[in-house]
Design an enzyme around this catalytic site. Sequence first.
Site, PDB file in Angstrom:
ATOM      1  N   SER A 128       0.837  -1.172  -0.064  1.00  0.00           N
ATOM      2  CA  SER A 128      -0.031  -0.073   0.040  1.00  0.00           C
ATOM      3  C   SER A 128       0.554   1.231   0.036  1.00  0.00           C
ATOM      4  CB  SER A 128      -1.072   0.042   1.144  1.00  0.00           C
ATOM      5  OG  SER A 128      -1.851   1.200   1.486  1.00  0.00           O
ATOM      6  N   GLY A 178       0.420   3.396  -3.086  1.00  0.00           N
ATOM      7  CA  GLY A 178       0.250   4.077  -4.504  1.00  0.00           C
ATOM      8  C   GLY A 178       1.505   4.338  -5.133  1.00  0.00           C
ATOM      9  N   LYS A 219      -4.121  -7.207   3.918  1.00  0.00           N
ATOM     10  CA  LYS A 219      -4.284  -5.935   2.772  1.00  0.00           C
ATOM     11  C   LYS A 219      -5.769  -5.742   2.241  1.00  0.00           C
ATOM     12  CE  LYS A 219      -2.841  -2.906  -0.185  1.00  0.00           C
ATOM     13  NZ  LYS A 219      -3.710  -2.781  -1.389  1.00  0.00           N
ATOM     14  N   HIS A 273      -6.998  -3.774   5.162  1.00  0.00           N
ATOM     15  CA  HIS A 273      -6.665  -2.414   4.913  1.00  0.00           C
ATOM     16  C   HIS A 273      -7.387  -1.655   3.917  1.00  0.00           C
ATOM     17  CE1 HIS A 273      -4.531   0.438   2.397  1.00  0.00           C
ATOM     18  NE2 HIS A 273      -3.372   0.752   3.598  1.00  0.00           N
ATOM     19  N   ASN A 274      -7.819  -2.194   2.829  1.00  0.00           N
ATOM     20  CA  ASN A 274      -8.555  -1.685   1.648  1.00  0.00           C
ATOM     21  C   ASN A 274     -10.043  -1.313   2.118  1.00  0.00           C
ATOM     22  OD1 ASN A 274      -6.103  -1.737   0.270  1.00  0.00           O
ATOM     23  ND2 ASN A 274      -7.186  -2.718  -1.536  1.00  0.00           N
ATOM     24  N   GLU A 334      -9.833   1.568   4.356  1.00  0.00           N
ATOM     25  CA  GLU A 334      -9.977   2.794   3.438  1.00  0.00           C
ATOM     26  C   GLU A 334     -11.081   3.146   2.822  1.00  0.00           C
ATOM     27  OE1 GLU A 334      -7.981   2.758  -0.992  1.00  0.00           O
ATOM     28  OE2 GLU A 334      -6.566   2.405   0.649  1.00  0.00           O
TER      29      GLU A 334
END
Length: 483
Positions: A136, A138, A191, A194-195, A198
């Site tokens: 993560s 970007g 992950k 995490h998203n 987000e």
Amino acid sequence: MQHAHYDMGVVGLGVMGANLGLNIASRGHRVAGYDPDAAKAEAFARRGQTELDGIDGAETAASADIDTFVGGLKTPRVLLLLVPANVVDSALDSLVPHLGEGDIVVDGGNSHYPDSEKRQRRLAEHGLHFIGMGVSGGEEGARHGPSMMPGGDAAAWDRVRPLLEPAAAQADDGSPCIAWIGSGGAGHFVKMVHNGIEYGLMQLIAEAYDVLARGLALAPEAIRSHFVAWGERRLSGYLIEITADILVQRDEDGGHLLERIRDAARQKGTGRWTTEAALALAIPTPTIDAAVTARGLSDFYGLRQNGSATLAGPQPADGQSALMDAGLPRALEGALEAAMLLTYAQGMHLIAAADAEYGYGLHCGTVARIWRGGCIIRAALLEDLSAAYERDAELRNPLFDPALGARIGELQGNLRKAVAAAAGAGIPMPAMSSALAYYDALRSARLPANLIQAQRDYFGSHTYERLDRDGSFHTQWAHAADS
């Protein structure tokens, strides 16, 4: 490309692959790249010559020929895949015949965690190690330091760690934002969550913006001033920071760009995966769920245009008055902090449940620690979360850390004001409302689920449990007409 000269190979030289490859090389490593698109391979090699000039040990090369690429890697080979999730299997089909026993494949894309578990088993049949790693940060994070969440075959970690750890972001205390997450699909599970978090945080921020812009009719510069001030206090974080920038970005003719962007949010599916995983594990993640639903609703653009003209709501002037009477925008800062903390708590509870169910061997404190830098959801609030797990490493839901619970208790009044005022003004706050409902449900000693159990038994003989005696019970419910 020199024979058996390179420390690591990167497969897929798009934005993420090229940037992370250059990042790893810039730490003094020799990195080879492979992409069947010769133009991307050539661009990666050129960037290496320019961006790595003068860095000891740093070197890049690239090829569109898979034999040349694999032949240039030191053994046991380490290959980092940064390709779309839907082409990982075809990439493995191409690579596996060229690899040898003990080689390591790291999937750094946004793969679904069950797929990572299948791929680990598949590669093990060929004597290969597999790591599923969430990344993560970007484009900028990949180049200068992302948060990385590797999991899978632990036997490969010692070989991969010296290559990846120096390329990770660093938290304010200097610790690297990478750690071994656990076995199986743990890296991609974390992950995924995490998203999902987000999604929730972005929706909460969007709702705060909506109240300020639509509800209070504040100009973009005035809204930005609030976000800047919030970012200087406890809400400091990447998403708050970029929101302040977005608010005042000008279009080519000088107008505000944000006001011209179509209000239909896209999604790639990781938020939905989080909701599905939470449902499978029976863990409530209502704010993440609400954010996924809100994106779906936003896409019904034509339907909403019709609804805005035909469906009744409060008068705008009355709504603005209600928002001001509630102490907004001042109360909105505390409301946003509380809701964001509750969103993090939902995600961490889900991770803890997955560890218990799947035996990953992961630690929520480690997850909170490596999210403090580099990743999209990095924020000062994660310092509080990390501290909570230092106090109690076995904490399943951080809401029940005494300090965090007390902080949300202090902020609950602001959250209630914001949600109630927005409802009165006719402004939807699905994520913030769900965060408040989640908090109130967890602090309720008794919920109306007793009625639901009675209903289920009435129409389906599903039985129920009692508070005053052990066992399962069924009642022949009397019809009201018979009473």
